[in-house]
Design an enzyme around this catalytic site. Structure first.
Site, PDB file in Angstrom:
ATOM      1  N   SER A 172       1.074  -1.379  -0.540  1.00  0.00           N
ATOM      2  CA  SER A 172      -0.345  -0.125   0.070  1.00  0.00           C
ATOM      3  C   SER A 172       0.966   1.101   0.176  1.00  0.00           C
ATOM      4  O   SER A 172       2.259   1.152   0.255  1.00  0.00           O
ATOM      5  CB  SER A 172      -0.933  -0.041   1.208  1.00  0.00           C
ATOM      6  OG  SER A 172      -1.407   1.610   1.426  1.00  0.00           O
ATOM      7  N   TYR A 185      -1.611  -1.075  10.476  1.00  0.00           N
ATOM      8  CA  TYR A 185      -1.731  -1.380   8.683  1.00  0.00           C
ATOM      9  C   TYR A 185      -0.600  -0.509   8.914  1.00  0.00           C
ATOM     10  O   TYR A 185       0.409  -1.568   8.330  1.00  0.00           O
ATOM     11  CB  TYR A 185      -2.785  -1.012   8.517  1.00  0.00           C
ATOM     12  CG  TYR A 185      -3.214  -0.928   7.070  1.00  0.00           C
ATOM     13  CD1 TYR A 185      -3.882  -2.182   7.019  1.00  0.00           C
ATOM     14  CD2 TYR A 185      -3.114   0.645   6.408  1.00  0.00           C
ATOM     15  CE1 TYR A 185      -3.750  -2.256   5.183  1.00  0.00           C
ATOM     16  CE2 TYR A 185      -3.231  -0.054   5.091  1.00  0.00           C
ATOM     17  CZ  TYR A 185      -3.180  -1.559   4.332  1.00  0.00           C
ATOM     18  OH  TYR A 185      -3.563  -1.580   3.504  1.00  0.00           O
ATOM     19  N   LYS A 189       2.367  -2.773   6.668  1.00  0.00           N
ATOM     20  CA  LYS A 189       2.823  -2.198   4.695  1.00  0.00           C
ATOM     21  C   LYS A 189       3.834  -1.431   4.782  1.00  0.00           C
ATOM     22  O   LYS A 189       4.727  -1.984   4.176  1.00  0.00           O
ATOM     23  CB  LYS A 189       1.622  -1.472   5.011  1.00  0.00           C
ATOM     24  CG  LYS A 189       0.514  -1.892   4.443  1.00  0.00           C
ATOM     25  CD  LYS A 189       0.736  -3.279   3.445  1.00  0.00           C
ATOM     26  CE  LYS A 189      -0.965  -4.011   3.627  1.00  0.00           C
ATOM     27  NZ  LYS A 189      -1.461  -5.192   2.674  1.00  0.00           N
TER      28      LYS A 189
END
Length: 300
Positions: A172, A185, A189
């Site tokens: 991402s 998150y 990533k």
């Protein structure tokens, strides 16, 4: 004297690399065939994983679809079979190491050696850090990065023997820049991007140039995992657009795939900006989505 020659050679390589990159802007890259390749896609029951399966099905690949959601992955498989692809379905929890290893063994026995893997399964829990449960943090890392390790370790030996394969990491833009209320998150990533880069470097050091790597880094994608995302500058992408870029990157062996592509330029510029300017950019972007803040759901 040797160091001077090495530095001159390095300079020549840098200049050549820039010229080569410039030429590639105007000359279309050659696309490889993936017909007959055994392609394993995790998180294939929804969103990017499902659409990626459709694209490989249309290109006559043999598909191995993994997802924790039995109904979702079987729906994907049914559509892939309509497209003419041989498709195998496995219900797998990509946060469970032993389940991953046993499922890979089953794939090898029933289907054969996987030659392309798309590590797409993901987990996200939008919340401020104090509202994020410990088990949610653990699950985020187990799925978003540790699962990549276990799957790649299990599949890599056969790729190394043949010096043939392609390992795709779905990361991402949050692996390059941070967003509040997504601390686990973003952290996972960043780890996924680091995994891709380190793996790429190691394969080159081993001389396994036939094993390619790609890393997908999109902005917000309208898959339903993040509720009501919006920004002033970045678009909210549809799954089809992201997967078109992903497939194009895989077929041309592109290492880093940003969607949209100009995000790469944005991150390069941001490295040279002072903190005050970066804070101003974040205010202008006005990134919003539903998140748990102080144990209540709010628009961030």
């Amino acid at each position: 004297m040797k160091i001077i020659l090495d530095l001159l050679l390095l300079l020549l390589i840098i200049v050549y690399s820039y010229l080569e990159s410039l030429l590639k802007v105007f000359i279309p890259r050659r696309r490889k065939s993936v017909a007959g390749e055994i392609v394993l896609i995790t998180g294939a029951g929804h969103g990017i994983g499902r659409q990626t399966a459709y694209e490989f099905a249309q290109r006559k690949s043999r598909l191995v679809l993994w997802d924790i959601n039995k109904h979702g992955v079987e729906e994907t498989a049914a559509e892939c079979r309509k497209l003419g692809a041989t498709t195998h379905v496995f219900v797998v929890d990509c946060s469970n190491r032993e389940e991953i290893y046993s499922s890979v063994d089953q794939v090898k026995k029933e289907v054969g050696d996987v030659t392309i893997v798309v590590n797409n399964a993901g987990a996200i829990y939008p919340a401020d850090l104090l509202s994020t449960k410990d088990e949610e943090i653990t699950k985020t890392f187990e799925v978003n990065i540790l699962g990549h390790f276990w799957i790649t370790k299990a599949l890599l030996p056969s790729m190394i023997r043949r010096n043939h394969g392609h390992i795709v990491t779905v990361a991402s833009v949050c692996g390059h820049g941070v967003i509040p209320y997504l601390i686990p998150y973003c952290s996972s990533k960043f780890a996924a991007v680091g995994f891709h880069r380190a793996l790429t470097s190691e394969l080159e050091a081993l001389g396994k140039t036939g094993i390619k790597t790609s890393c997908l880094c999109p902005v917000f994608v309208n898959t339903g995992f993040t509720k009501n995302p919006s920004t002033r500058i970045w678009p909210v992408l549809e799954t089809e657009e992201v997967v078109r870029s992903l497939i194009d990157g895989i077929l041309t062996n592109k290492k880093m795939i940003f969607v949209p592509s100009y995000i790469n330029i944005s991150f390069a510029i941001e490295r040279f900006l002072p903190e005050r300017a970066l804070a101003a950019i974040n205010r202008v972007q006005d990134i919003q989505f539903e998140a748990v803040i102080g144990h209540k759901i709010k628009m961030k």
